[in-house]
Design an enzyme around this catalytic site. Structure first.
Site, PDB file in Angstrom:
ATOM      1  N   ASP A   1       0.825  -1.212   0.000  1.00 41.14           N
ATOM      2  CA  ASP A   1       0.000   0.000   0.000  1.00 41.14           C
ATOM      3  C   ASP A   1       0.853   1.253   0.000  1.00 41.14           C
ATOM      4  OD1 ASP A   1      -2.306  -1.381   0.134  1.00 41.14           O
ATOM      5  OD2 ASP A   1      -2.710  -0.987   2.252  1.00 41.14           O
TER       6      ASP A   1
ATOM      7  N   LYS B   1      -3.541   2.748  -2.827  1.00 36.43           N
ATOM      8  CA  LYS B   1      -4.623   3.631  -3.247  1.00 36.43           C
ATOM      9  C   LYS B   1      -5.130   4.328  -2.005  1.00 36.43           C
ATOM     10  CE  LYS B   1      -7.143  -0.667  -2.973  1.00 36.43           C
ATOM     11  NZ  LYS B   1      -7.025  -1.032  -1.700  1.00 36.43           N
TER      12      LYS B   1
ATOM     13  N   MET C   1     -10.502   7.712   8.328  1.00 38.99           N
ATOM     14  CA  MET C   1     -10.800   8.332   7.027  1.00 38.99           C
ATOM     15  C   MET C   1     -11.725   9.537   7.137  1.00 38.99           C
ATOM     16  SD  MET C   1     -11.114   4.963   4.621  1.00 38.99           S
ATOM     17  CE  MET C   1     -11.737   3.789   5.798  1.00 38.99           C
TER      18      MET C   1
HETATM   19  N1  SAH Z   1      -5.787  -0.798   7.891  1.00 35.82           N
HETATM   20  C1  SAH Z   1      -5.469   0.539   8.380  1.00 35.82           C
HETATM   21  C2  SAH Z   1      -6.527   1.551   8.037  1.00 35.82           C
HETATM   22  C3  SAH Z   1      -6.659   1.815   6.556  1.00 35.82           C
HETATM   23  S1  SAH Z   1      -7.850   3.072   6.209  1.00 35.82           S
HETATM   24  C4  SAH Z   1      -5.252   0.451   9.889  1.00 35.82           C
HETATM   25  O1  SAH Z   1      -5.532  -0.601  10.495  1.00 35.82           O
HETATM   26  O2  SAH Z   1      -4.794   1.437  10.491  1.00 35.82           O
HETATM   27  C5  SAH Z   1      -6.833   4.518   6.154  1.00 35.82           C
HETATM   28  C6  SAH Z   1      -7.120   5.422   7.334  1.00 35.82           C
HETATM   29  O3  SAH Z   1      -6.440   4.952   8.483  1.00 35.82           O
HETATM   30  C7  SAH Z   1      -6.649   6.851   7.183  1.00 35.82           C
HETATM   31  O4  SAH Z   1      -7.595   7.633   6.471  1.00 35.82           O
HETATM   32  C8  SAH Z   1      -6.550   7.309   8.611  1.00 35.82           C
HETATM   33  O5  SAH Z   1      -7.813   7.602   9.149  1.00 35.82           O
HETATM   34  C9  SAH Z   1      -6.051   6.034   9.288  1.00 35.82           C
HETATM   35  N2  SAH Z   1      -4.590   6.001   9.459  1.00 35.82           N
HETATM   36  C10 SAH Z   1      -3.708   5.156   8.886  1.00 35.82           C
HETATM   37  N3  SAH Z   1      -2.456   5.362   9.341  1.00 35.82           N
HETATM   38  C11 SAH Z   1      -2.545   6.372  10.248  1.00 35.82           C
HETATM   39  C12 SAH Z   1      -1.600   7.030  11.088  1.00 35.82           C
HETATM   40  N4  SAH Z   1      -0.310   6.704  11.099  1.00 35.82           N
HETATM   41  N5  SAH Z   1      -2.064   8.026  11.904  1.00 35.82           N
HETATM   42  C13 SAH Z   1      -3.367   8.367  11.919  1.00 35.82           C
HETATM   43  N6  SAH Z   1      -4.288   7.767  11.147  1.00 35.82           N
HETATM   44  C14 SAH Z   1      -3.903   6.787  10.328  1.00 35.82           C
END
Ligand code: SAH
Length: 255
Positions: free
Chosen positions: A35, A56, A164
């Site tokens: 990703d 994406k 998100m």
């Molecule tokens: N599978 C991922 C989430 C994917 S959706 C997980 O478990 O974290 C993508 C969303 O995750 C982003 O829009 C944001 O809301 C959050 N996100 C991912 N990495 C982040 C980070 N380091 N700090 C804050 N939010 C994060």
């Protein structure tokens, strides 16, 4: 077909937050489909693998997802170990269902290695436990984005963590009030949790729109309710007694 596919949670970004199991399996990988949100330093765990970026942001169209599924099947037919590296935990808003389904249909053996999801990284970064004794008995991981791009907010748990939602904090604030959250409910906003440049700000449901500028353009987690509340020791400095004075309030945000 001899190859297998391992879905690995990379954690919230910074390479050192992957699990030991994930890092070891990466070391055996022939191909890594990854990703966008992952740290390039993760490549050091898989120096001999071919790295392919399939990232994406937000909702990809079904063509994009079909293409990723097809690539997984193709590479699994050609090599022994394909790693599908996903940000955070693969089971949380990671389209894991579609990919596991596609692998099952193709008869490919799979394994899922968990990762630190962003909600957990944000809780750790701010030292705000997601569950609290008494009033924080349940936690919900929610996406505020619907398929049509509208905002949706709910009040299903004592602590509600929104993924998100960073781009639409004004709409989220409105929806939270509509969902019945009192406007003075604490809201903690953390962007790039787990990275050296993570940012944290404190708000309530009504003032949440003020967080927009600070966190603009960064992956952001919004925690609402009991789990967003600052530690008591950091809340009311005036009430601290002599022994409390030893408590450091480093993780508390500057007002
Ligand atoms: N599978 C991922 C989430 C994917 S959706 C997980 O478990 O974290 C993508 C969303 O995750 C982003 O829009 C944001 O809301 C959050 N996100 C991912 N990495 C982040 C980070 N380091 N700090 C804050 N939010 C994060």
């Amino acid at each position: 077909m001899a190859g297998r596919v391992v879905f690995i949670g990379a954690g919230p970004g910074s390479a050192d937050l992957i699990t030991l199991r994930g890092a070891r399996l990466l070391g055996d990988a022939d191909v890594v489909l990854h990703d966008a949100l992952t740290d390039p330093a993760l490549r050091e765990f898989a120096p001999r693998a071919r790295w392919i970026h399939v990232g994406k942001r937000g909702f990809s169209d079904s063509t994009g997802q079909d293409l990723i599924n097809a690539m997984l099947v193709k590479h699994a037919a050609e090599v022994a170990l394909v790693v599908r590296l996903k940000g955070g935990d693969p089971s949380i808003f990671g389209r894991l269902e579609e990919e596991l389904d596609a692998m099952a249909r193709a008869g490919i053996e799979c394994e899922v290695v968990p990762g630190v999801t962003a909600a957990i990284a944000a809780a750790a970064a701010t030292q705000r436990p997601l569950t609290r004794r008494g009033d924080g008995r349940s936690v919900s991981f929610t996406t505020a984005m619907t398929r049509t791009g509208d905002m949706h907010a709910s009040r299903t748990a004592d602590t509600e963590v929104f993924y998100m939602a960073g781009k639409q904090l004004c709409a989220l604030s409105r929806r939270l009030i509509e969902a019945g959250w009192p406007s003075d409910t604490p809201v903690s906003v953390v962007s790039r949790a787990g990275w050296p440049d993570q940012l944290h700000s404190d708000h309530n449901v009504a003032t949440l729109p003020r967080a927009s500028l600070l966190h603009a353009g960064r992956p952001t987690i919004v925690t609402v309710g009991a789990g967003a509340r600052p530690l008591e020791a950091c809340q009311e400095p005036a009430k601290r007694n002599a022994s409390d004075a030893a408590v450091t309030c480093e993780p508390c945000p500057k007002p």
